[in-house]
Scaffold this active site. Structure first.
Site, mmCIF file in Angstrom:
data_model
loop_
_atom_site.group_PDB
_atom_site.id
_atom_site.type_symbol
_atom_site.label_atom_id
_atom_site.label_comp_id
_atom_site.label_asym_id
_atom_site.label_seq_id
_atom_site.Cartn_x
_atom_site.Cartn_y
_atom_site.Cartn_z
ATOM 1 N N SER A 203 1.100 -1.257 0.370
ATOM 2 C CA SER A 203 0.193 0.131 0.093
ATOM 3 C C SER A 203 1.078 1.158 0.349
ATOM 4 O O SER A 203 0.402 2.483 -0.175
ATOM 5 C CB SER A 203 -1.067 -0.200 1.150
ATOM 6 N N ASP B 130 -10.660 -6.225 -0.134
ATOM 7 C CA ASP B 130 -9.965 -5.646 0.512
ATOM 8 C C ASP B 130 -9.510 -6.407 1.457
ATOM 9 O O ASP B 130 -9.740 -6.667 2.381
ATOM 10 C CB ASP B 130 -11.359 -4.099 1.460
ATOM 11 N N HIS C 267 -14.674 -0.541 3.988
ATOM 12 C CA HIS C 267 -14.555 1.269 4.482
ATOM 13 C C HIS C 267 -16.070 1.893 4.214
ATOM 14 O O HIS C 267 -16.033 2.672 4.794
ATOM 15 C CB HIS C 267 -13.026 1.548 4.235
ATOM 16 N N CYS D 192 -7.344 2.401 1.520
ATOM 17 C CA CYS D 192 -8.385 0.849 1.959
ATOM 18 C C CYS D 192 -8.297 0.845 0.016
ATOM 19 O O CYS D 192 -7.931 1.310 -1.008
ATOM 20 C CB CYS D 192 -9.614 2.366 0.887
#
Lengths: 639, 364
Positions: A326, A365, A371, A384
């Site tokens: 991420s 996710d 989320h 996210c």
């Protein structure tokens, strides 16, 4: 036989003999002239020729090794130096029985089989009167023990030689590298005349990259030798020029803190000063002691290093290629803004997974249940995945690739160390070329969360983070700060390479991204909010968690059940302070689990230390120059 | 008569010859000091040898040549016997069997032969009319060749050459006819291939090395190459005493023995060498003068032969060190370090002095 009545004519016989003597005199005169003519030929006509031969006989040129340059960190702490070490040396011609000698010496000073083998090799190669090392690096006790018994060993003596030493040992190993004995392959690639007296050469790290600067220029002695080649006296001397001393951009204090922060975990920390590209720390754990390699590492120790599953010799900071996870999200978000996608300004509803139209496969996710409604800011702050699946789908792999390579992903950063890895920024072209396969749409999605093919080195991540912090000003990371001219002792600053600038549309786009990264740490819902506690400055960051092990479609990833080596890598990129970035950091904690728990606290410690020390020292410290001058002076004395 | 005799006459010494020999000895000691790494003990040892050799000369000079004449056959036979003995019971040193152990003294019978062979040939001709007839020449040649052959067998080519020369010189001085001389020279030339067959490997190697020393510059050619460098680099004035780099730095092998001439050439140059040669020639010409002044054929023939052999000694050594002749391992008389040949050389000079100083008064 003899006629009885022959009368011996004495006078006539005397006359006969005299005549013969005269003939002899003439012959003697002729022969003397021949001798003189021969000597005239040698001593007058061919004088120059023989005078030259005689001079060639007598005078030999012996190279003198230059002293290798010292290496300091940015604050003047010694990283590599030359220390006198004691070696036990034997002159074979003075020893009657070598075998007995080695056995006897072995009773006083430990001599390993390796030592003995190496010594016997030398014995074959060198001349009888050369002093040959039998043991290197005697400690003081061994020197003392030998000195007491020295009278028992004629032809054996303790010699002090300059030997490369790394006082920081493990802390410095991955960036300083080490020197070792020149091998056959290296011999092909060096200027052999300049290395005629040199036994060691930089093998890795700074020692290798700046070999030319560190080595210096060989000197010569014209010595008079006898027929056996033994040196009798020095006729003429041209001193060697010592190597330049180098100041590195590295802060060894920071380096130590980062290494300590990683603790037992394998991993890497790279810290860069964004405004200059100076590499402040280049940490790879586990490390090793570079001193082991200087005089040749013994097989057992080397086997242990090579055989360890943790691969201590592997420099994770520049060669470790990890899925960035991420940590790429701020970059792709910026791409969305820069390409002015409608979607980047709209929210996405995250219900925990994403499906490509008409496909069964769920792209999940990290947060079960999702989320909810997420905009770009929240997508970064809470990391996210679904938001970025959608964004990636809209960007397309070509634009993602073209945007990311501007930050240096997929190619070497150009750091002034050798052997840096490329990382990988995938594209359909790349996939066609290297695998001869088409690009699948799903691969675009997982690239958007830093998984799949994409790989980055910790150095690339740190450099990209610094570029982000500088709002598009990309500086080549460098470890060389300045060098000290060996003759004038003047410091020569190393000018950073001109920066590359990433063209961007609106400053607000960058503001939004950097603000989101600030909220990752300081926002109430930020994934790294825990590390903000007690921070005296504002930090921007992004967590990342890279899968090592693919979890099946309908399985759950349970950290406790997975083998340690298959656990996720924790990543964290950060820079601070947000308004005036002084340090950018990338942390990879191998198999550390989530980035927020493993990597982020390490980054916090590193940044804390650095900002504190900068505050203490002040931005420009004059004492550096003083330290350098005194060190350079002391270096010339060592020579 | 007694009143007019000088000290040297009373001691049966020839003053000019003595001065010449003493000069050579002094030059020798000086060069030796340089060649022997400036060791005084080497010089002292050689000085002691010289003293012994001069004493031998003095002793021999006291012997009336008439006695020498009468002893000649017996000395010759004794020498021959020792040469045979050495081939069977001699000590081997450096690949050659030359030494005979006589109690505490080591002794080389070939050295004795250097004197006995010319004595015997001179003895043979002394009472006969000269010039000799062909048959007599062959007898004299046989007298020479037998010991020569025995010495070649040891093997010691250098000494054998000198002994052959010493016999040959007597023959030449005795007036051997030119036709015979020419024939002998042709015979020797013709027998060269046969000689090659008889030679030892090391002797053949020496000849080959002489012909082309560069062929094996570190092996057998090394001596001669380094020696030529030493001589050549000396130039006209030399590098100075104790300053010869070839000599002082060990490049020149055998530098205090057979190759001492190269040391002298390097350190004293062409001038020094010319001076040395002048002293040698002075000694040789004085010796030849003494020979011509001898009162009988024995004295003339023996004296002449001994001094000519001395010159050959010098010529062969200088020729070999300067690369004109193959290396045959002959020392430079009175200069080279070593005692054995020194004693023989000085004994020969003793004989010369004896011939010159024991004169029968013809008219009185």
């Amino acid at each position: 036989m003899r006629p009885i009545l022959t009368i011996k004519d004495i006078a006539q016989e005397a006359q006969l003999i005299r005549a013969r003597v005269v003939i002899c005199c003439v012959l003697i005169a002729c022969m003397s002239v021949i001798i003189l003519a021969r000597l005239f030929q040698l001593q007058v006509i061919d004088y120059q020729h023989f005078a030259t031969l005689s001079e060639d006989n007598r005078v030999k040129i012996v190279p003198v090794a230059p002293t290798r340059g010292l290496v300091f960190d940015r604050n003047g702490t010694v990283i590599a130096q030359n220390v006198p070490t004691y070696s036990l040396e034997v002159v074979p011609e003075a020893v009657e029985d070598i075998d007995a000698l080695i056995a006897d010496l072995g009773r006083i000073i430990p001599i390993s089989e390796d030592d003995e083998t190496r010594f016997r090799e030398l014995l074959k190669k060198k001349r009888r009167f050369d002093s040959l090392p039998l043991r290197y690096r005697l400690n003081e006790e061994e020197v003392a023990r030998f000195s007491v018994n020295r009278h028992l060993f004629p032809g054996v003596d303790v010699q002090a030689r300059l030997s490369r030493d790394y006082p920081l040992a493990e802390i410095s190993s991955h960036f300083i590298g080490y020197v070792g004995r020149i091998n056959e392959e290296e011999l092909q690639n060096i200027d052999t005349s300049n290395y005629r007296a040199t036994a060691h050469i930089g093998k890795t790290g700074v020692e290798q990259a700046f070999e030319d600067l560190l080595h210096g220029t060989v000197g010569y002695q014209h010595v008079e030798t006898n027929a056996q080649g033994r040196t009798l006296r020095i006729l003429q001397r041209k001193d060697p020029i010592p190597g330049s001393s180098l100041y590195l951009t590295i802060d060894v204090g920071l380096q130590a803190v980062a290494e300590q922060a990683l603790g037992e975990e394998n991993g890497a920390v790279v810290a860069i000063e964004p405004a200059t590209g100076d590499v402040l720390a280049l940490v790879s754990v586990p490390t090793y002691d570079p001193n082991l390699f200087v005089d040749g590492i013994d097989e057992a120790a080397y086997g242990k290093l090579i055989g360890s599953p943790d691969r201590p010799l592997f420099n994770r900071a520049i060669n470790g290629q990890y899925p960035p996870g991420s940590t790429v999200k701020p970059f792709f978000a910026l791409a969305g803004l820069e390409y002015n996608l409608e979607q980047a300004h709209e929210s996405v509803y995250c219900n925990g997974y994403f499906r490509l139209p008409g496909k069964e496969r769920r792209y999940r996710d990290w947060k079960k249940g999702g989320h909810g409604k997420v905009d770009l800011n929240r997508a970064i702050v809470e990391s996210c995945d679904v938001y970025f699946y959608v964004l990636s789908q809209n960007l397309g792999i070509e634009r993602m690739h073209n945007f990311m390579i501007q930050f240096g992903f997929g190619s070497p950063t150009g750091i002034d160390l050798r052997g840096e890895s490329d990382g990988l920024m995938p594209s359909p072209k790349w996939k066609r070329r290297s695998r001869n396969q088409p690009w699948y749409p799903g691969e675009t999605l997982i690239t958007g969360i830093g998984q799949g093919f994409m790989l980055a080195t910790p150095l690339q991540l740190a450099s990209a983070t610094a570029t982000l912090a500088m709002r598009g000003l990309r500086l080549k990371p460098e470890v060389l700060l300045r060098r000290v001219d060996p003759t004038t002792l003047e410091p020569i600053e190393h000018d950073p390479d001109p920066a590359a600038i990433i063209e961007h549309g609106s400053a607000k786009n960058w503001d939004d991204i950097l603000e989101a990264m600030r909220q990752v740490v300081h926002g109430p819902r930020g994934t790294a909010r825990r590390i903000s506690i007690g921070a005296a400055y504002q930090m921007a960051g992004k967590t990342g968690t890279a899968q090592v092990f693919s979890v099946g479609q309908n399985e759950e990833y349970e950290e406790e059940e997975v083998d340690k080596r298959l656990r996720d890598h924790g990543l964290f990129i950060a820079f601070a302070p947000v308004d005036k970035p002084q340090i950018a950091v990338a942390v990879v904690a191998e198999n550390g689990g989530s980035g927020s728990r493993s990597a982020a606290p390490i980054a916090r410690k590193v940044i804390d230390y650095y900002l504190d020390s900068v505050k203490e020292r002040g931005p420009d410290d004059g004492s550096m120059l003083t330290a350098e001058r005194s060190e350079a002076a002391s270096q010339s004395q060592v020579r | 008569m007694q009143e007019t005799r000088t000290l040297s006459q009373r001691l049966h010494l020839d003053l000019p010859l003595l001065i010449g020999l003493a000069t050579l000895s002094c030059i020798g000691l000086m060069v030796l000091y340089s060649a022997g790494e400036e060791s005084t003990s080497t010089v002292i040892r050689q000085a002691v040898r010289l003293l012994v050799a001069f004493s031998v000369m003095l002793a021999v000079a006291q012997i009336n040549p008439r006695h020498l004449f009468h002893w000649s056959p017996w000395l010759y036979l004794a020498g021959l016997g020792l040469l045979v003995a050495v081939l069977y019971v001699g000590d081997v040193a450096q690949g050659a069997q030359r030494w005979l152990r006589l109690g505490p003294v080591n002794f080389q019978p070939s050295e004795l032969a250097k004197l006995t062979v010319p004595m015997m040939v001179a003895y043979f001709f002394a009472e006969r009319t000269l010039p000799p007839r062909t048959l007599q020449v062959f007898v004299a040649a046989l007298i020479t060749i037998v010991p020569t052959f025995l010495i070649v067998r040891q093997p010691d080519l250098g000494t054998a050459l000198l002994i052959a020369c010493s016999g040959g010189f007597v023959l030449f001085l005795a007036g051997m006819r030119w036709r015979l001389i020419l024939g002998l020279v042709l015979l020797l030339a013709a027998s060269a291939p046969a000689m090659w067959q008889v030679m030892h490997d090391y002797q053949r190697r020496r000849v080959l090395t002489f012909l082309d020393p560069e062929q094996d510059p570190l092996g057998s050619g090394y001596h001669i190459i380094q020696s030529k460098i030493a001589i050549g680099s000396g130039g006209v004035y030399g590098k100075g005493w104790l300053n010869g780099t070839q000599s002082q730095l060990d490049f020149l092998p055998e530098r205090s023995t057979d190759f001492v001439f190269a040391v002298l050439s390097e350190e004293f140059g062409l001038l020094g060498v010319a001076l040395l040669l002048a002293v040698y020639l002075f000694v040789v010409f004085r010796g030849l003068y003494i020979a011509t002044q001898a009162q009988d054929s024995f004295g003339r023939l023996l004296g002449g032969s001994l001094i000519l052999t001395f010159f050959i000694y010098v010529f062969v050594n200088v020729g070999m060190v300067s690369g004109m002749l193959p290396v045959v391992g002959l020392p430079l008389p009175l200069i080279s370090y070593g005692g054995t040949s020194l004693v023989t050389v000085m004994a020969a000079f003793g004989v010369l002095m004896s011939i010159h100083t024991h004169r029968r008064l013809l008219s009185n």
